[in-house]
Write an enzyme that holds these catalytic residues in place. Sequence first.
Site, PDB file in Angstrom:
ATOM      1  N   ASP A   1      -2.242  -1.292  -5.875  1.00  0.00           N
ATOM      2  CA  ASP A   1      -2.630  -0.237  -5.229  1.00  0.00           C
ATOM      3  C   ASP A   1      -2.948   0.639  -5.924  1.00  0.00           C
ATOM      4  O   ASP A   1      -2.607   1.131  -6.717  1.00  0.00           O
ATOM      5  CB  ASP A   1      -1.924   0.551  -3.437  1.00  0.00           C
ATOM      6  CG  ASP A   1      -1.958   1.860  -2.661  1.00  0.00           C
ATOM      7  OD1 ASP A   1      -3.629   2.174  -3.381  1.00  0.00           O
ATOM      8  OD2 ASP A   1      -1.300   2.184  -2.123  1.00  0.00           O
TER       9      ASP A   1
ATOM     10  N   ARG B   1       0.971  -1.314   0.289  1.00  0.00           N
ATOM     11  CA  ARG B   1       0.841  -0.188   0.275  1.00  0.00           C
ATOM     12  C   ARG B   1       1.092   0.996  -0.018  1.00  0.00           C
ATOM     13  O   ARG B   1       2.260   0.777   0.402  1.00  0.00           O
ATOM     14  CB  ARG B   1      -0.648  -0.185   0.844  1.00  0.00           C
ATOM     15  CG  ARG B   1      -1.977  -1.083   1.173  1.00  0.00           C
ATOM     16  CD  ARG B   1      -2.462  -1.276   0.453  1.00  0.00           C
ATOM     17  NE  ARG B   1      -3.634  -0.638   0.460  1.00  0.00           N
ATOM     18  CZ  ARG B   1      -4.727  -0.304  -0.159  1.00  0.00           C
ATOM     19  NH1 ARG B   1      -4.563  -1.445  -1.223  1.00  0.00           N
ATOM     20  NH2 ARG B   1      -5.733   0.428  -0.146  1.00  0.00           N
ATOM     21  N   CYS B   2       0.422   2.487  -0.494  1.00  0.00           N
ATOM     22  CA  CYS B   2       1.034   4.119  -0.218  1.00  0.00           C
ATOM     23  C   CYS B   2       1.686   3.713   1.195  1.00  0.00           C
ATOM     24  O   CYS B   2       0.766   3.830   2.245  1.00  0.00           O
ATOM     25  CB  CYS B   2       0.214   4.850  -0.500  1.00  0.00           C
ATOM     26  SG  CYS B   2       0.816   6.257  -1.037  1.00  0.00           S
ATOM     27  N   PRO B   3       2.722   4.718   1.154  1.00  0.00           N
ATOM     28  CA  PRO B   3       3.641   5.060   0.348  1.00  0.00           C
ATOM     29  C   PRO B   3       4.953   3.699  -0.735  1.00  0.00           C
ATOM     30  O   PRO B   3       5.247   4.505  -1.457  1.00  0.00           O
ATOM     31  CB  PRO B   3       4.207   6.393   0.516  1.00  0.00           C
ATOM     32  CG  PRO B   3       4.212   5.415   1.760  1.00  0.00           C
ATOM     33  CD  PRO B   3       2.986   4.738   2.546  1.00  0.00           C
TER      34      PRO B   3
END
Length: 108
Positions: free
Chosen positions: A46, A19-21
Amino acid sequence: MNAASDREDPIEVDARGLRCPLPVIRLAEAARQASAGARIVVLASDPATRYDIPAWCRMRGHELLEVAEVPQAGVSETPLVPASSHGGHPQAERMPQAYLRFLIRLVP
């Protein structure tokens, strides 16, 4: 374009499931270790990467050559039935999702 770099296999960053980042962080790490003109392929699941990776390329001055959505192998097109419909505990099975494939060329 650098003809020698075009003949080399691209560096692959598999960020599926992250997932981000983290996908952008992994891309940045790969870019730091690569030479100018190198190509990097990023695989990411993502949805935020659809915007984050092109933004990273613009901010760093690198060239985004391609963005493609790739379906997961063996994915059924019909939704799966929740287990609760068979008298079990209510839990819907998650279907594998498509992922995004980015091709980036590092500009000196």
